[in-house]
Design a protein around this motif. Sequence first.
Motif, PDB file in Angstrom:
ATOM      1  N   TYR A 117       1.135  -1.592  -0.063  1.00  0.00           N
ATOM      2  CA  TYR A 117      -0.249  -0.431  -0.337  1.00  0.00           C
ATOM      3  C   TYR A 117       0.679   1.249  -0.193  1.00  0.00           C
ATOM      4  N   GLY A 118       1.871   1.076  -0.371  1.00  0.00           N
ATOM      5  CA  GLY A 118       3.068   2.286  -0.834  1.00  0.00           C
ATOM      6  C   GLY A 118       4.854   2.196  -0.023  1.00  0.00           C
ATOM      7  N   ILE A 119       4.739   1.448   0.670  1.00  0.00           N
ATOM      8  CA  ILE A 119       6.101   1.216   1.378  1.00  0.00           C
ATOM      9  C   ILE A 119       7.044   0.549   1.315  1.00  0.00           C
ATOM     10  N   ASP A 120       7.934   0.775   0.829  1.00  0.00           N
ATOM     11  CA  ASP A 120       8.750  -0.178   0.498  1.00  0.00           C
ATOM     12  C   ASP A 120       9.383  -1.494   0.687  1.00  0.00           C
ATOM     13  N   MET A 121       8.379  -2.099   1.521  1.00  0.00           N
ATOM     14  CA  MET A 121       8.463  -3.768   2.040  1.00  0.00           C
ATOM     15  C   MET A 121       8.273  -4.808   0.871  1.00  0.00           C
ATOM     16  N   ALA A 122       8.545  -5.134   0.498  1.00  0.00           N
ATOM     17  CA  ALA A 122       7.725  -6.078  -0.856  1.00  0.00           C
ATOM     18  C   ALA A 122       8.344  -7.396  -0.943  1.00  0.00           C
ATOM     19  N   LYS A 123       9.200  -7.832  -0.160  1.00  0.00           N
ATOM     20  CA  LYS A 123       9.751  -9.079  -0.790  1.00  0.00           C
ATOM     21  C   LYS A 123       9.921  -9.887   0.682  1.00  0.00           C
ATOM     22  N   LEU A 124       9.394 -11.259   0.611  1.00  0.00           N
ATOM     23  CA  LEU A 124       9.290 -11.638   2.227  1.00  0.00           C
ATOM     24  C   LEU A 124      10.720 -11.962   3.148  1.00  0.00           C
ATOM     25  N   GLY A 125      11.617 -12.657   1.989  1.00  0.00           N
ATOM     26  CA  GLY A 125      13.286 -12.367   2.157  1.00  0.00           C
ATOM     27  C   GLY A 125      13.928 -11.782   2.547  1.00  0.00           C
ATOM     28  N   ASP A 126      12.977 -10.652   2.654  1.00  0.00           N
ATOM     29  CA  ASP A 126      13.640  -9.575   3.034  1.00  0.00           C
ATOM     30  C   ASP A 126      13.649  -9.018   3.854  1.00  0.00           C
ATOM     31  N   PHE A 127      12.709 -10.224   4.910  1.00  0.00           N
ATOM     32  CA  PHE A 127      12.753  -9.257   6.936  1.00  0.00           C
ATOM     33  C   PHE A 127      13.196 -10.799   7.805  1.00  0.00           C
ATOM     34  N   ILE A 128      14.181  -9.615   8.405  1.00  0.00           N
ATOM     35  CA  ILE A 128      14.451 -11.126   9.004  1.00  0.00           C
ATOM     36  C   ILE A 128      13.439 -11.791  10.183  1.00  0.00           C
ATOM     37  N   ALA A 129      12.307 -11.395  10.218  1.00  0.00           N
ATOM     38  CA  ALA A 129      11.756 -12.383  10.980  1.00  0.00           C
ATOM     39  C   ALA A 129      10.981 -13.693  10.443  1.00  0.00           C
ATOM     40  N   PHE A 130      11.060 -12.669   9.007  1.00  0.00           N
ATOM     41  CA  PHE A 130      10.840 -14.182   7.610  1.00  0.00           C
ATOM     42  C   PHE A 130      11.994 -15.153   8.366  1.00  0.00           C
ATOM     43  N   GLU A 131      12.664 -14.892   7.765  1.00  0.00           N
ATOM     44  CA  GLU A 131      14.037 -15.715   7.906  1.00  0.00           C
ATOM     45  C   GLU A 131      14.518 -16.973   8.939  1.00  0.00           C
ATOM     46  N   ALA A 132      14.130 -16.275  10.469  1.00  0.00           N
ATOM     47  CA  ALA A 132      14.514 -16.478  11.788  1.00  0.00           C
ATOM     48  C   ALA A 132      12.799 -17.766  11.237  1.00  0.00           C
ATOM     49  N   PHE A 171       5.495 -15.326  -1.913  1.00  0.00           N
ATOM     50  CA  PHE A 171       6.237 -16.226  -0.879  1.00  0.00           C
ATOM     51  C   PHE A 171       6.773 -17.504  -2.404  1.00  0.00           C
ATOM     52  N   ILE A 172       5.732 -17.408  -3.227  1.00  0.00           N
ATOM     53  CA  ILE A 172       5.734 -18.223  -4.543  1.00  0.00           C
ATOM     54  C   ILE A 172       6.981 -17.142  -5.111  1.00  0.00           C
ATOM     55  N   ASN A 173       7.270 -16.103  -5.110  1.00  0.00           N
ATOM     56  CA  ASN A 173       8.556 -15.812  -5.721  1.00  0.00           C
ATOM     57  C   ASN A 173       9.322 -16.353  -4.479  1.00  0.00           C
ATOM     58  N   TRP A 174       9.401 -16.071  -3.478  1.00  0.00           N
ATOM     59  CA  TRP A 174      10.627 -16.229  -2.750  1.00  0.00           C
ATOM     60  C   TRP A 174      11.525 -17.622  -2.679  1.00  0.00           C
ATOM     61  N   LYS A 175      10.485 -18.769  -2.751  1.00  0.00           N
ATOM     62  CA  LYS A 175      10.257 -20.162  -3.248  1.00  0.00           C
ATOM     63  C   LYS A 175      10.810 -20.459  -4.308  1.00  0.00           C
ATOM     64  N   GLU A 176      10.499 -19.634  -5.524  1.00  0.00           N
ATOM     65  CA  GLU A 176      10.979 -20.215  -6.649  1.00  0.00           C
ATOM     66  C   GLU A 176      12.307 -19.494  -6.742  1.00  0.00           C
ATOM     67  N   GLY A 177      12.870 -18.372  -6.076  1.00  0.00           N
ATOM     68  CA  GLY A 177      13.919 -17.776  -6.534  1.00  0.00           C
ATOM     69  C   GLY A 177      13.715 -16.193  -7.082  1.00  0.00           C
ATOM     70  N   LYS A 178      12.855 -16.082  -7.432  1.00  0.00           N
ATOM     71  CA  LYS A 178      12.890 -14.946  -8.256  1.00  0.00           C
ATOM     72  C   LYS A 178      12.774 -13.910  -7.017  1.00  0.00           C
ATOM     73  N   ASN A 179      13.441 -12.344  -8.093  1.00  0.00           N
ATOM     74  CA  ASN A 179      14.099 -11.512  -6.553  1.00  0.00           C
ATOM     75  C   ASN A 179      13.006 -10.124  -7.493  1.00  0.00           C
ATOM     76  N   GLU A 180      11.634 -10.101  -7.324  1.00  0.00           N
ATOM     77  CA  GLU A 180      11.036  -9.483  -7.442  1.00  0.00           C
ATOM     78  C   GLU A 180       9.879  -8.596  -7.190  1.00  0.00           C
ATOM     79  N   ARG A 181       9.303  -7.961  -6.677  1.00  0.00           N
ATOM     80  CA  ARG A 181       8.345  -7.195  -6.425  1.00  0.00           C
ATOM     81  C   ARG A 181       6.861  -8.603  -7.052  1.00  0.00           C
ATOM     82  N   ALA A 182       5.800  -8.338  -5.605  1.00  0.00           N
ATOM     83  CA  ALA A 182       4.529  -9.037  -5.921  1.00  0.00           C
ATOM     84  C   ALA A 182       3.570  -8.514  -6.649  1.00  0.00           C
ATOM     85  N   TYR A 183       3.363  -6.978  -6.592  1.00  0.00           N
ATOM     86  CA  TYR A 183       2.575  -6.640  -7.521  1.00  0.00           C
ATOM     87  C   TYR A 183       2.875  -5.312  -8.121  1.00  0.00           C
TER      88      TYR A 183
END
Length: 633
Positions: free
Chosen positions: A501-516, A621-633
């Motif tokens: 919705y307007g904030i540059d947090m679009a990729k799951l792999g960037d989040f340390i909580a997700f990595e954890a 999540f699909i992008n992360w699992k498939e190794g695609k470094n791109e936005r989801a929208y």
Amino acid sequence: MSDPIKHECGIALLRLKKPIEYYLEKYGSAFYGINKLHLLMEKQHNRGQDGAGVANIKFDMNPGERYISRYRSVNSKPIQDIFDHINGRFEDIAERDPKLLKDVNFLKKNAGFTGELFLGHLRYGTFGRNSIESCHPFLRQNNWITRNLVVAGNFNLTNVDELFEVLLHVGQHPKEMSDTVTVMEKIGHFLDMENVEMYDRLKPQGYSNQEVYKLIGDKLDIERILKRASEDWDGGYAMAGLFGHGDAFVLRDPAGIRPAFWYEDDEVCVVASERPVIQTAFNLKSEQVKELTPGHALILKRDGEVKETLINNPVPASKCSFERIYFSRGSDFEIYNERKELGRNIVPQIIEAIDGDLENAVFSFIPNTAEVSFYGMIKGLEDHLNEEKIQQVIALGNNPDHEEIRRILLQRTRIEKIAIKDAKLRTFITQDDSRDDLVAHVYDITYGSVRPKTDNLVVIDDSIVRGTTLKQSILRILDRLNPKKIVIVSSAPQIRFPDCYGIDMAKLGDFIAFEAAISLLEERGMKQVINDVYDQCKGQEALKKEQVKNYVQQIYEPFTDEEVSAKISELLTPKEINTPVEIIYQTVDNLHKACPGNTGDWYFTGNYPTPGGNRVVNKAFINWKEGKNERAY
């Protein structure tokens, strides 16, 4: 914030309700409007530093005379560049004849930005190139004055692909698939339709073409245009628009995700992304500034009428909580108190982390934006310490020793300025080791502020998103003080889900909580959960967004918040430091208690306020699992 993230944008709309001569006589300047716009934008510079733009519409201009002005900049200091450019034109006029600066008729005919209706925008690019073409306001031009459209906004839409297809269906050929172009062309399409329909009704009544378009300008149904244009928008938005003949609007999304505030008197009507900006620019009290109701538009007619009108039925409010944690300037009285509460609410977790040993604890904050939550944390610690003092005094009995009382009363929470950001180092060096060494020296450390091996060092931050700077820099420099333990406190909960919705947090792999969470699943032999979530997300790809569920929440369900925090602490602790590190996060419940009016918590819970959010998180999540470094929208 230890990991700066780009976010939000800022808007400023200003309508002068009197003739320019009025402001010249009362305030001594024909440039009252452009000067106020400058102030409104400068006070929102925190909302956009990638670029900026302004537009202006002049009323009552003759055919052949320019009535729309626009200037945009992607300069390193875009606001300054814009107003240097505009004021430079006025300075040229002054060199010719200073008296011309008070000749309103001359200025309107010969100088840009001397009209009655202004729109400013500050841009933080969430994706794409940082080019002049990406800067708002956008302009849709036409020879018919009532079909000219200027648009700027603070927004992201999740269903641009669907909206793009709608434009193709009606026969348009958009130049690109972006939410900005799509929004502008959607509004423009229904603006054209409104013009055609009104012309077809009025022309048979015997009016000349000039008379018809005068009536269209007077009676243009902006409410109808906005309802038709925005009925299928999915996202967060505060959208502002100007029409060539002088009408204007600001439209807010039904969940109130993106903020907008407004004020009106007999001289001006003004809208901005933040309340204190309007207060400062016009010397107002907070209660004089209104919040634009979610799902409504503020419609400003050319004749001076201003009204707030329902466009899309509001849904449960989900105002962005990050506005309160970090994005908005803390000079708003509510935000200031809420940020203090964020610091106060996390005190019980801090006490537990240091085993209640306040005597051997030093408290600080990094970066400066965390200062207000630090004040709240200290007040909460002082309250806790005061309760301890009471119990200690009671334990002295009926005949206490005065020196013992003095010792108890003189106990204080120890605060220090631990780290100072000296400079933003830039380097062309690409090797990670070399760059990390430079990053580690961005902050200067205050030596001697901590007793080695004795004091616990507690440092509060606004939020921890990726943790990169924390690992590469902050923890390493704090370790130089050789404390007994380092406790990093996040005034925000764990950021687990992407924003759309307007904030540059679009990729799951960037989040340390997700990595954890992924690390915990792998360590505990639960990798099948990852595969199951992937299959469920893939199975929904063909569904309409309204049917999609957020299956990514299952990644976190097996673990407590404390387990995820412990794994984050492990992942972010540099191998070469010896000091134990514990990272503490705010709870979602305490976030809601601190910020009861801004309950938009999808970053932390995955509870998205629009159907498009669920589709975006699954795609991420699909992008992360498939190794695609791109936005989801």
